[in-house]
Scaffold this motif. Structure first.
Motif, short mmCIF file in Angstrom:
data_model
loop_
_atom_site.label_atom_id
_atom_site.label_comp_id
_atom_site.label_asym_id
_atom_site.label_seq_id
_atom_site.Cartn_x
_atom_site.Cartn_y
_atom_site.Cartn_z
N UNK A 251 2.95 7.25 2.45
CA UNK A 251 2.31 6.34 3.41
C UNK A 251 3.36 5.85 4.40
N UNK A 252 3.09 6.05 5.69
CA UNK A 252 4.01 5.62 6.73
C UNK A 252 3.31 4.81 7.80
N UNK A 253 3.94 4.72 8.96
CA UNK A 253 3.36 3.96 10.06
C UNK A 253 3.65 2.48 9.96
N UNK A 254 3.19 1.76 10.96
CA UNK A 254 3.50 0.33 11.06
C UNK A 254 3.07 -0.50 9.87
N UNK A 255 1.90 -0.19 9.31
CA UNK A 255 1.40 -1.00 8.20
C UNK A 255 2.27 -0.85 6.95
N UNK A 256 2.90 0.31 6.79
CA UNK A 256 3.76 0.54 5.62
C UNK A 256 5.02 -0.31 5.68
N UNK A 257 5.34 -0.86 6.85
CA UNK A 257 6.52 -1.71 6.96
C UNK A 257 6.35 -3.01 6.18
N UNK A 258 5.14 -3.30 5.73
CA UNK A 258 4.91 -4.47 4.89
C UNK A 258 5.47 -4.29 3.48
N UNK A 259 5.90 -3.09 3.15
CA UNK A 259 6.53 -2.85 1.85
C UNK A 259 5.58 -3.08 0.69
N UNK A 260 6.05 -3.76 -0.32
CA UNK A 260 5.24 -3.95 -1.52
C UNK A 260 4.03 -4.84 -1.30
N UNK A 261 4.02 -5.58 -0.20
CA UNK A 261 2.80 -6.33 0.14
C UNK A 261 1.64 -5.36 0.33
N UNK A 262 1.94 -4.16 0.78
CA UNK A 262 0.93 -3.11 0.88
C UNK A 262 0.88 -2.25 -0.39
N UNK A 263 2.04 -1.79 -0.85
CA UNK A 263 2.05 -0.75 -1.88
C UNK A 263 1.60 -1.24 -3.25
N UNK A 264 1.91 -2.47 -3.61
CA UNK A 264 1.48 -2.97 -4.93
C UNK A 264 -0.05 -3.02 -5.05
N UNK A 265 -0.77 -3.67 -4.12
CA UNK A 265 -2.23 -3.67 -4.24
C UNK A 265 -2.84 -2.29 -3.98
N UNK A 266 -2.21 -1.47 -3.14
CA UNK A 266 -2.76 -0.14 -2.85
C UNK A 266 -2.69 0.76 -4.08
N UNK A 267 -1.55 0.76 -4.76
CA UNK A 267 -1.44 1.58 -5.97
C UNK A 267 -2.48 1.14 -7.00
#
Length: 310
Positions: A251-267
């Motif tokens: 996952x890339x792009x601007x939204x991925x710059x949120x780091x684990x704020x994105x990846x923890x709930x997404x996983x």
């Protein structure tokens, strides 16, 4: 020293490099695309930039580039070397490969789609390195995708493979520029989160990055907006992994710059949705805004390797 030209053409700027066979960046440069001057001027800017890079190589590296790889946005016919259409640049049916080859002393030129080219770099030398099957999904103004198979990117029969942003995840939802309603990119792109957060706060200047910061601080309205986007994204990704069975999901792009704020709930959201499917590794992209340029270099070296074995 043998090298190739790598050129990534964006809506507002171009990134370029001279790349050695081992991937070393021998020279880097950036230039404005100049789209405000019209599509013909954009093409001229690309040709002039490439010619300048060739001259630099001849002067400083002892020889001109052996080939060039160019990544462009929009609809691309890579096989014919034609930039078919790009809304941001205003061009239609530009024979960019032929124009560049002529300008570069008849050097071979590879033309690629920007997202697929960036995906090639992420898969080979970035976050997907070592994965035989991967899916690269950048979350920016829209949402696109690149399907990686055995070190190459699958373009599809008509050059349209990987357009995950136009999977309908909310039938009857927001109108999309493609003509459908409820497409993934209308709900889970950085632009979609920006719109939703601006509406929630009443602040027209609020954006997705502000929403991510508010989520991290525990703001309930931000958490609601963010989770809506994450749930839509997870629905789209599960559809994709059901069809493609990737080993790694990048996952890339601007939204991925949120780091684990994105990846923890997404996983967590993806894991809740899978049943028989094998859960891939879900990882952030590693190359940032250099992916397209690095991928263009890979296209050029691949082209040379193909010509040698042909």
């Amino acid at each position: 020293m043998r090298h190739v030209i790598a050129l990534d053409v964006g809506g507002t700027g171009m990134k370029a490099a001279l790349v050695a066979a081992d991937g070393t960046l021998l020279h880097e440069a950036r230039r404005a695309t100049g789209r405000e001057r019209g599509p013909d001027a954009v093409v001229t800017s690309i040709l002039d930039f490439a010619a300048g890079l060739r001259a630099y190589g001849a002067e400083h590296l002892g020889r001109p580039a052996d080939a060039a790889g160019v990544a462009v946005p929009g609809i691309v016919d890579a096989a014919q070397g034609i930039a078919v259409y790009a809304a941001n640049l205003g061009w239609r049916d530009v024979p960019l490969r032929a124009l560049l080859s002529e300008r570069l002393g008849r050097a071979p030129v590879a033309l690629g789609h920007d997202v697929r080219t960036g995906g090639l770099a992420e898969g080979r030398i970035g976050a997907g390195r070592g994965a035989d099957r991967f899916l690269f999904v950048p979350l920016g103004t829209g949402i696109a995708g690149a399907i990686g198979i055995a070190g190459a990117i699958e373009a599809g029969a008509h050059g349209c493979a990987g357009e995950i942003g136009h999977i309908v995840v909310r039938p009857g939802g927001p109108a999309c520029g493609c003509g459908q309603r409820g497409c993934l990119e209308t709900l889970a792109s950085a632009s979609a989160v920006t719109r939703a957060w601006a509406d929630a706060t009443g602040d027209p200047d609020a954006d997705a990055a502000d929403c991510a910061k508010a989520v991290a601080s525990g703001d309930p309205d931000a958490i609601r907006v963010w989770q809506n986007a994450v749930d839509a994204l997870a629905d789209g990704l599960v559809t994709a992994l059901t069809l493609l069975d990737p080993r790694t999901l990048i996952i890339g792009g601007g939204l991925a710059e949120a780091g684990e704020t994105l990846f923890t709930p997404l996983r967590a959201a993806v894991e809740r949705r899978v049943t028989f499917q094998k859960l891939p590794s879900i990882v952030p992209a590693a190359l940032g805004d250099t992916a397209g340029c690095l991928g263009a270099g890979l296209l050029a070296w691949d082209l040379l390797a193909t010509e040698v074995t042909a």
